[in-house]
Design an enzyme around this catalytic site. Structure first.
Site, PDB file in Angstrom:
ATOM      1  N   HIS A 122      46.836 121.694 -64.617  1.00 40.18           N
ATOM      2  CA  HIS A 122      46.424 121.240 -66.224  1.00 40.18           C
ATOM      3  C   HIS A 122      47.647 121.420 -67.129  1.00 40.18           C
ATOM      4  O   HIS A 122      47.677 120.985 -68.089  1.00 40.18           O
ATOM      5  CB  HIS A 122      45.164 121.913 -66.378  1.00 40.18           C
ATOM      6  CG  HIS A 122      44.089 121.249 -65.868  1.00 40.18           C
ATOM      7  ND1 HIS A 122      43.100 121.004 -66.326  1.00 40.18           N
ATOM      8  CD2 HIS A 122      43.818 121.102 -64.536  1.00 40.18           C
ATOM      9  CE1 HIS A 122      42.202 120.425 -65.469  1.00 40.18           C
ATOM     10  NE2 HIS A 122      42.643 120.604 -64.243  1.00 40.18           N
ATOM     11  N   LYS A 130      35.815 108.313 -60.001  1.00 39.87           N
ATOM     12  CA  LYS A 130      36.623 107.807 -58.953  1.00 39.87           C
ATOM     13  C   LYS A 130      36.562 108.746 -57.863  1.00 39.87           C
ATOM     14  O   LYS A 130      36.684 108.519 -56.923  1.00 39.87           O
ATOM     15  CB  LYS A 130      38.156 107.590 -59.317  1.00 39.87           C
ATOM     16  CG  LYS A 130      38.967 106.874 -58.558  1.00 39.87           C
ATOM     17  CD  LYS A 130      40.335 106.390 -59.066  1.00 39.87           C
ATOM     18  CE  LYS A 130      41.072 105.803 -57.917  1.00 39.87           C
ATOM     19  NZ  LYS A 130      42.453 105.450 -58.382  1.00 39.87           N
ATOM     20  N   ASP A 131      36.669 110.187 -58.323  1.00 41.04           N
ATOM     21  CA  ASP A 131      36.585 111.271 -57.464  1.00 41.04           C
ATOM     22  C   ASP A 131      35.285 111.362 -56.697  1.00 41.04           C
ATOM     23  O   ASP A 131      35.115 111.707 -55.505  1.00 41.04           O
ATOM     24  CB  ASP A 131      36.889 112.684 -57.878  1.00 41.04           C
ATOM     25  CG  ASP A 131      38.376 113.035 -58.251  1.00 41.04           C
ATOM     26  OD1 ASP A 131      39.154 112.074 -57.656  1.00 41.04           O
ATOM     27  OD2 ASP A 131      38.683 113.815 -58.876  1.00 41.04           O
ATOM     28  N   GLU A 149      43.651 125.168 -32.319  1.00 45.49           N
ATOM     29  CA  GLU A 149      43.051 123.983 -32.772  1.00 45.49           C
ATOM     30  C   GLU A 149      44.179 122.986 -33.068  1.00 45.49           C
ATOM     31  O   GLU A 149      45.360 123.386 -33.533  1.00 45.49           O
ATOM     32  CB  GLU A 149      42.435 124.585 -34.038  1.00 45.49           C
ATOM     33  CG  GLU A 149      41.034 125.231 -33.532  1.00 45.49           C
ATOM     34  CD  GLU A 149      39.878 124.637 -32.979  1.00 45.49           C
ATOM     35  OE1 GLU A 149      40.017 123.985 -31.998  1.00 45.49           O
ATOM     36  OE2 GLU A 149      39.101 124.117 -34.019  1.00 45.49           O
ATOM     37  N   SER A 206      49.173 115.919 -63.814  1.00 43.77           N
ATOM     38  CA  SER A 206      49.389 115.017 -62.623  1.00 43.77           C
ATOM     39  C   SER A 206      50.486 114.299 -62.713  1.00 43.77           C
ATOM     40  O   SER A 206      50.928 113.498 -63.489  1.00 43.77           O
ATOM     41  CB  SER A 206      48.229 114.150 -62.391  1.00 43.77           C
ATOM     42  OG  SER A 206      46.972 114.893 -61.720  1.00 43.77           O
TER      43      SER A 206
END
Lengths: 414, 267
Positions: free
Chosen positions: A213, A241-242, A285, A217
């Protein structure tokens, strides 16, 4: 985008004393995001969502799990058979681990493709690497808890790695085990740490978001926000959108939970742990396989000083730690691979190399896989230590757009 | 959707190679299908009952199902009284009697009839006794259908995989030796198993008219063992369908909302 004048007197009263509402505003409607983020930018919030799902399901599992070598396996089976919706909670948690790594791998490689690690986002990136390391530790210890054959033998193999370190090695291993083999004290401390680490993860994720923040981005163009037209508020644009991406992702996630819950797992882990019987093939894994391949690739003593085992361990740790140096290894001024015609190709070769290493990690440690793993490992390090620095000097980048808005609006007009 | 497929393919390739990881030659699993496979698959209750019949008449002589309770048999359509009867045939050890004595006058442990809430009583009191009676440890079958690569397909192939003749592909392998004391099985790791072949025509008497072929018996017992390992399968898949339907609608609505909100933003 400064904080708004709160009209509601209660909100105003609270906010002047504890600015939670201003904080919420700053990180949503008041948080400017580049207007051109693609769906690859969904994976950060997806990762946070999976973390929350893991913590919630984990808390409910703990209510019915018994961390004791004589009871752990049966207590998990009791969750599967007798606890109301226990099978659902456990399968969500179990597959959630795989989902977490899928999402985070995409998130990391998205960052690598678009140069999201470059200034001013170095600390943001490094915090991400720390998150990855914490995740790996947490996942490894979680896999031990059901106390199946792979739990026991995976734990034995991986903890034994630390014995490779000179002088302190044996001390570390004894400390990890709480004794002289993987046994009840090991299970107890792994259980304790498996519960603790996710909260440490939350804290580091908090820092990761704080840094985000502050620097905002990155975006597919790799050009910073320069003017108001470059950005749109996070809410409502990226919240919706998320959310859409999240809903889609849950369909993918839950497909495995409901129809192929053991797809990512090893059948051997449904056999109770038995210290007297070693499984024919001990495999970690799937999300550890590329690193496991690098570990096993070092079959030779290095410079007569570093024995093969230590070399393998060092190479494995280095393969992740090299990410920390990434912002300084790649000195190219251009962030996004879109404008780096050569780097773009090397990125995909790196992805292919990483997937290939994952495949080799699953294969038995015999020829021709060993030599392939050695070459793939060599290339992996060469990408970071040789290709990137050289490319920064030699590559001619395509001309960058003037600004996000300029590029986006031009595309729109055409 | 494209991303979904790509991710699925990536995940698939990551976990491939499990079957061929051991260098040993084993043929592909024998062709078989069960009602519980696939998107809409469910257990066939009649088949599970036939499988239980085989388990209780044949397998249970040596193999336990220690993670199941007798009450779980209600899934197979047994009534409460029937389950009580089935349980009562077995006895379980009691730690002490009413006055706290741990042994009776003969120096033996106290026992009582098993109840529906008890776990299936294993045929041997402990592993040592089981090995003593059988020469090797017959594994507990509660999770066998989940604990082997290939799951039910492996168990079926294993049951049908006993062979008189050792195929060329097996015998020509380096290090392969014939073991006269044990039983050759094409699918078993190491080929030689302590258990002889158990499946043959009319091994048990079915009451529902189903043909009593060896193949049918094998399929029925595998279905039962799969139920023993995943008793939640029916509930899981039916809940899954509802959840998916919900998510499908939710996703469509969120997409519409996203389109609407972004309508006037060039991006």
């Amino acid at each position: 985008m400064s904080s708004p004048e709160w009209k509601n007197p209660v909100i105003k009263w609270v906010d002047t004393r504890l600015p939670v509402f201003s904080l919420m505003h700053h990180s949503t409607a008041g948080y400017p995001s580049p207007r051109n983020l693609s769906y690859w930018w969904n994976f950060g919030s997806l990762a946070l969502t999976v973390l929350i799902v893991m913590v919630l399901t984990g808390i409910f599992l703990v209510m019915n799990y018994t961390p004791h070598v004589d009871m752990a396996f049966d207590s998990v089976e009791r969750i599967m058979r007798d606890v109301n919706y226990g099978w659902l909670i456990r399968y969500v948690h179990m597959n959630g681990a795989s989902m977490f790594f899928i999402v985070v791998y995409v998130h990391i490689f998205r960052g690598i493709y678009y140069g999201s690690y470059k200034g001013p986002r170095e600390i943001l990136w490094i915090l991400g690497v720390v998150i990855m390391l914490l995740m790996m530790g947490t996942a490894f210890m979680g896999y031990v808890l059901p106390w199946g054959q792979m739990s026991l033998w995976g734990a034995t193999v991986i903890t034994n790695l630390f014995s490779a370190f000179p002088i302190v090695g044996d001390f570390i291993v004894t400390l990890l085990w709480g004794g002289f083999s993987v046994d009840n004290p090991t299970l107890n401390r792994f259980f304790s740490l498996h519960y603790l680490l996710p909260f440490v993860l939350f804290a580091v994720v908090g820092l990761h978001l704080w840094a985000l923040h502050s620097v905002k981005s990155n975006n597919p163009l790799g050009v910073e926000i320069k003017q108001p037209e470059d950005a749109i508020p996070f809410h409502p644009y990226y919240t919706i959108k998320d959310l859409f991406g999240m809903s889609l992702f849950f369909m993918f996630f839950l497909f495995f939970v409901f129809w192929a819950p053991n797809f990512f797992g090893e059948p051997d882990n449904y056999i109770p742990a038995n210290p007297m019987v070693t499984p024919a093939h001990i495999v970690p894994e799937w999300y550890f396989l590329p690193f496991y391949a690098i570990l096993r690739a070092i079959t030779f003593d290095f410079l007569w000083i570093i024995p093969a085992k230590l070399g393998g361990v060092l190479a494995m740790f280095a393969s992740i730690l090299v990410w920390i140096a990434l912002p300084w290894l790649d000195r190219s001024k251009v962030r996004s691979a879109r404008f780096r015609p050569v780097y773009k190709w090397f990125f995909w070769v790196l992805v292919a190399d990483f997937v290939f290493l994952g495949y080799l990690g699953k294969m038995p440690a015999e020829q021709p896989y060993v030599i392939m793993a050695q070459l793939a490992t060599l290339y992996y390090f060469a990408h970071f230590l040789v290709v990137l620095p050289l490319m920064a000097k030699l590559e001619k980048s395509v001309e960058l757009p003037e600004s996000i808005a300029a590029a986006v609006l031009k595309k729109g007009d055409a | 959707m494209r991303k979904l497929i790509i991710a699925a393919v990536a995940a698939l390739t990551m976990s491939m190679g499990t079957a061929q990881a051991s260098g040993e030659y084993h043929p592909d699993f024998k062709e078989a299908s069960w009602s519980f496979e696939g998107f809409f698959g469910r257990y066939d209750q009649a088949q599970l009952r036939r499988g239980y019949q085989i388990y209780s008449q044949v397998c249970s002589a040596c193999h336990g199902l220690r993670l199941l309770s007798y009450r779980n048999l209600s899934d197979l359509g047994f009534t409460e009284d029937e389950i009580k009867e089935i349980a009562a045939e077995k006895s379980v050890r009691v730690p002490h009697d009413e006055v706290g004595a741990e042994l009776n006058d003969d120096g033996e442990f106290f026992t009582r009839e098993a109840k529906p809430s008890d776990r299936f009583v294993s045929p041997f009191p402990n592993d040592a006794a089981a090995i003593d009676a059988n020469g090797a440890l017959p594994p507990d079958l509660s999770l066998i259908a989940k604990a082997r690569i290939g799951g039910p397909h492996y168990v079926y192939s294993f049951l049908m995989g006993y062979a008189e003749e050792i195929p060329e592909e097996v015998s020509s392998q380096k290090g392969f030796t014939v073991n006269e004391d044990k039983n050759f099985n094409l699918y078993y790791p190491g080929y030689y198993n302590s258990m002889p072949s158990q499946i043959y025509d009319e091994m048990v008497e079915y009451e529902d008219g189903t043909p009593m072929t060896a193949d049918q018996h094998a399929k029925d017992i595998v279905a039962f063992l799969n139920w023993a390992a995943e008793p939640e399968l029916d509930e899981r898949k039916s809940l899954g369908l509802k959840v998916m339907l919900f998510l499908l609608v939710l996703t469509a609505m969120l997409y519409a909302l996203k389109r609407k909100i972004w309508a006037d933003v060039k991006h």
